[in-house]
Design an enzyme around this catalytic site. Structure first.
Site, mmCIF file in Angstrom:
data_model
loop_
_atom_site.group_PDB
_atom_site.id
_atom_site.type_symbol
_atom_site.label_atom_id
_atom_site.label_comp_id
_atom_site.label_asym_id
_atom_site.label_seq_id
_atom_site.Cartn_x
_atom_site.Cartn_y
_atom_site.Cartn_z
ATOM 1 N N TYR A 98 25.253 79.354 17.655
ATOM 2 C CA TYR A 98 25.753 78.966 15.931
ATOM 3 C C TYR A 98 25.640 80.253 15.330
ATOM 4 O O TYR A 98 25.767 80.173 14.374
ATOM 5 C CB TYR A 98 25.258 77.600 15.883
ATOM 6 C CG TYR A 98 25.517 76.441 16.890
ATOM 7 C CD1 TYR A 98 26.949 76.412 15.815
ATOM 8 C CD2 TYR A 98 26.122 76.168 17.890
ATOM 9 C CE1 TYR A 98 27.625 74.892 16.077
ATOM 10 C CE2 TYR A 98 26.438 74.945 18.192
ATOM 11 C CZ TYR A 98 27.702 75.218 17.560
ATOM 12 O OH TYR A 98 28.278 73.595 17.265
ATOM 13 N N GLU A 140 25.566 67.709 20.960
ATOM 14 C CA GLU A 140 25.848 68.195 22.475
ATOM 15 C C GLU A 140 24.728 68.991 23.356
ATOM 16 O O GLU A 140 25.362 68.204 24.104
ATOM 17 C CB GLU A 140 26.377 70.181 22.055
ATOM 18 C CG GLU A 140 27.832 70.291 20.876
ATOM 19 C CD GLU A 140 27.850 71.322 20.212
ATOM 20 O OE1 GLU A 140 27.848 72.473 19.872
ATOM 21 O OE2 GLU A 140 28.540 71.845 19.340
HETATM 22 C C1 HEM Z 1 29.252 74.908 12.456
HETATM 23 C C2 HEM Z 1 29.951 75.640 13.851
HETATM 24 C C3 HEM Z 1 31.673 75.019 13.584
HETATM 25 C C4 HEM Z 1 32.602 75.030 13.771
HETATM 26 C C5 HEM Z 1 32.113 74.066 12.241
HETATM 27 C C6 HEM Z 1 33.619 74.372 14.299
HETATM 28 C C7 HEM Z 1 34.469 73.763 14.326
HETATM 29 C C8 HEM Z 1 35.243 74.306 15.546
HETATM 30 C C9 HEM Z 1 36.778 73.140 15.450
HETATM 31 C C10 HEM Z 1 36.974 72.309 14.360
HETATM 32 C C11 HEM Z 1 37.243 72.975 16.977
HETATM 33 C C12 HEM Z 1 38.753 72.512 17.046
HETATM 34 C C13 HEM Z 1 38.708 71.788 17.816
HETATM 35 C C14 HEM Z 1 39.870 70.651 18.475
HETATM 36 O O1 HEM Z 1 40.553 70.922 19.528
HETATM 37 O O2 HEM Z 1 40.247 69.992 17.067
HETATM 38 C C15 HEM Z 1 37.131 74.703 17.555
HETATM 39 C C16 HEM Z 1 36.901 74.541 19.066
HETATM 40 C C17 HEM Z 1 36.269 75.493 19.017
HETATM 41 N N1 HEM Z 1 35.118 76.168 19.074
HETATM 42 FE FE1 HEM Z 1 34.051 75.964 17.592
HETATM 43 N N2 HEM Z 1 33.121 75.265 15.392
HETATM 44 C C18 HEM Z 1 31.724 76.159 15.330
HETATM 45 C C19 HEM Z 1 30.865 76.597 16.342
HETATM 46 C C20 HEM Z 1 31.173 77.145 17.358
HETATM 47 C C21 HEM Z 1 30.224 77.812 18.209
HETATM 48 C C22 HEM Z 1 29.779 78.437 18.211
HETATM 49 C C23 HEM Z 1 30.974 78.280 19.365
HETATM 50 C C24 HEM Z 1 31.217 79.028 20.338
HETATM 51 C C25 HEM Z 1 30.604 80.823 20.723
HETATM 52 C C26 HEM Z 1 32.480 77.730 18.597
HETATM 53 C C27 HEM Z 1 33.522 77.894 19.739
HETATM 54 C C28 HEM Z 1 34.711 77.017 19.934
HETATM 55 C C29 HEM Z 1 35.986 77.348 21.254
HETATM 56 C C30 HEM Z 1 35.832 78.425 21.974
HETATM 57 C C31 HEM Z 1 36.911 76.670 20.718
HETATM 58 C C32 HEM Z 1 37.896 75.747 20.784
HETATM 59 C C33 HEM Z 1 39.140 77.325 20.340
HETATM 60 C C34 HEM Z 1 40.541 76.611 21.237
HETATM 61 O O3 HEM Z 1 40.613 76.201 22.421
HETATM 62 O O4 HEM Z 1 40.888 77.877 20.937
HETATM 63 N N3 HEM Z 1 32.740 76.556 17.578
HETATM 64 N N4 HEM Z 1 35.318 74.772 16.783
#
Ligand code: HEM
Ligand SMILES: Cc1cc2nc3c(=O)[nH]c(=O)nc-3n(C[C@H](O)[C@H](O)[C@H](O)COP(=O)(O)OP(=O)(O)OC[C@H]3O[C@@H](n4cnc5c(N)ncnc54)[C@H](O)[C@@H]3O)c2cc1C
Length: 396
Positions: A98, A140
């Site tokens: 994060y 998580e």
């Molecule tokens: C406050 C921080 C974060 C927010 C607001 C956020 C928000 C989101 C959202 C809205 C999604 C899409 C969910 C869906 O499929 O409906 C997502 C997917 C994802 N997030 Fe986060 N995220 C955060 C932090 C992180 C962190 C720290 C990581 C790791 C480095 C990460 C990695 C991912 C990955 C790999 C996906 C799937 C992306 C894909 O399949 O293309 N996220 N996140």
């Protein structure tokens, strides 16, 4: 909960941030992947990145979260947080990642908005980010504990024990743990992430719903091959699974996660799917059968034709086994002996208090949701799964 001064600043700057959010997230991903190329290669979906869809999902969620906080100071958007957390958990996202996302997101905000980002504005948005991040981390952490996952290592090796060509474009794979440990428990409607190593060495991850009711030894997924068009390439992981994975091969699967699960409270149910979106519904029907469910269940499915309707025999057989269930199938191509055209619930009885579960392409879910609302189903009783980044809420 946001502090009072931050809430004022966030409210005042939301329009500016909202207007620039696509530029901000574009630059954010550029910076993140420049500093950490391994995240694009092995964690994020590079197809979504190339197509731009994931960018909108993250942007939409941060803006939606901030809007929610200023409009409901005592509350938080749990549904949205839970669905992101389940997706993160299925990918093994860890708390220490994060600050990495924070660093590049805030560098992007400063660059796009320039002088508008006073120290006061930066501090207020910092508070928003960490409220959201800490809420996600907390959910998580609980999800990892539930599945005995340590350090975000959600992955286990599974062996393919059967492969079936269900339709010309859909293959199903039955899997058994390749280690000696039992298959993890899950709730019908949940999915696993599948991680494959592609020809160029990248490890790409996609989610697939489990299609069987929770049982003792094996788990099944059904994968639709995503064909390219003149403008878009073939789907990377679905084509890899179709072309290279046979009985005896191994696959890396995450622990099961996902929010589209049944509440066992006896409400009348409606399970509506289109295309490959029937995969979570099949598991739910199997679960209802295993539980000896006798209540009302309305099964709705839309497909191009009976031949493209994957696992049609199972869909029909499971519905027939439930004493309170009726099936309504629509096929776009005429001459199938079933209803033709698009789903129209006008003459499908929908009982008061129905709880609905939807899975399919967004236009299908929008249409069904609208019809259900017209029939008096409460918005809070309509649950859905999107087979991609969730752009539904973000798009309004
Ligand atoms: C406050 C921080 C974060 C927010 C607001 C956020 C928000 C989101 C959202 C809205 C999604 C899409 C969910 C869906 O499929 O409906 C997502 C997917 C994802 N997030 Fe986060 N995220 C955060 C932090 C992180 C962190 C720290 C990581 C790791 C480095 C990460 C990695 C991912 C990955 C790999 C996906 C799937 C992306 C894909 O399949 O293309 N996220 N996140
Ligand atoms: C919770 C959940 C459950 C799911 N369950 C199932 C299931 O049970 N069965 C199932 O079959 N699927 C399921 N999916 C969908 C699955 O996860 C994959 O999204 C799907 O298999 C496609 O992945 P892919 O790697 O083949 O395609 P990707 O490579 O990810 O491509 C996806 C799309 O992006 C396009 N694209 C890629 N690059 C570009 C570019 N440069 N420009 C423009 N467009 C581009 C591709 O042409 C394609 O149309 C589920 C998804 C989720 C989130």
């Amino acid at each position: 909960m946001l502090t009072e001064p931050s809430a004022l600043v966030v409210r005042a700057t939301l329009p500016a941030v909202g207007a620039a959010i696509e530029d901000i997230t574009g630059l954010f991903y550029e910076k993140l992947f420049a500093a950490h190329p391994e995240l694009l290669r092995d964690l994020f979906n590079r197809g979504n990145q190339a197509a731009g869809s994931q960018r909108q999902a993250l942007a939409g969620s941060v803006a939606a979260f901030a809007t929610y906080l200023v409009d409901h100071p005592e509350d938080r958007p749990d549904v949205m947080l839970r669905r992101i957390a389940h997706k993160h958990a299925s990918l093994g996202v860890r708390p220490e990642q994060y600050p990495v996302v924070h660093e590049h997101l805030f560098a992007a905000i400063a660059e796009v908005l320039g002088d508008a980002v006073t120290p006061e504005v930066a501090a207020a948005w910092d508070e928003v980010y960490w409220l959201m991040a800490n809420a996600l981390i907390a959910i998580e952490t609980r999800l990892y504990e539930q599945r005995q996952v340590v350090d975000g290592d959600v992955w286990r090796e599974w062996e393919v024990v059967a492969r079936t060509e269900e339709t010309p474009d859909v293959a199903s794979f039955r899997l058994r743990p390749a280690d000696d440990r039992p298959a993890p428990d899950f709730r019908a409607g949940q999915y696993v992430s599948v991680q494959v190593r592609l020809a160029d060495g990248a490890r790409q991850i996609r989610q697939y719903s489990l299609t069987d009711a929770p049982g003792p030894e094996t788990r099944s997924i059904a994968v639709k091959r995503v064909h390219g068009t003149a403008a878009t390439p073939d789907g990377e992981v679905s084509c890899h699974l179709h072309e290279h994975v046979r009985v005896g091969d191994r696959l890396r699967l995450s622990a099961p996660y996902g929010e589209l699960t049944l509440d066992p409270d006896g409400a009348p149910l409606l399970l509506a799917s289109a295309g490959i979106g029937n995969t979570p519904m099949l598991a739910m029907l199997g679960q209802l059968h295993a539980d000896g469910h006798t209540g009302r269940v309305t099964v709705v499915h839309a497909d191009r034709s009976p031949d493209t309707h994957a696992l049609r025999a199972e869909h029909e057989a499971l519905t027939a086994k439930l004493p309170g269930a009726t099936a309504h199938f629509w096929y776009e191509r005429p001459g199938s002996g079933h209803r033709t055209g698009l789903v129209d619930l006008a003459d499908v009885p929908v009982a008061a208090g129905t709880r609905a579960y939807l899975c399919g392409p967004l236009p299908f879910m929008r249409a069904v949701r609208g019809q259900l609302l017209d029939k008096g189903v409460a918005a809070a009783d309509i649950h859905y799964e999107v087979f991609g980044p969730d752009l539904w809420l973000a798009a309004g």
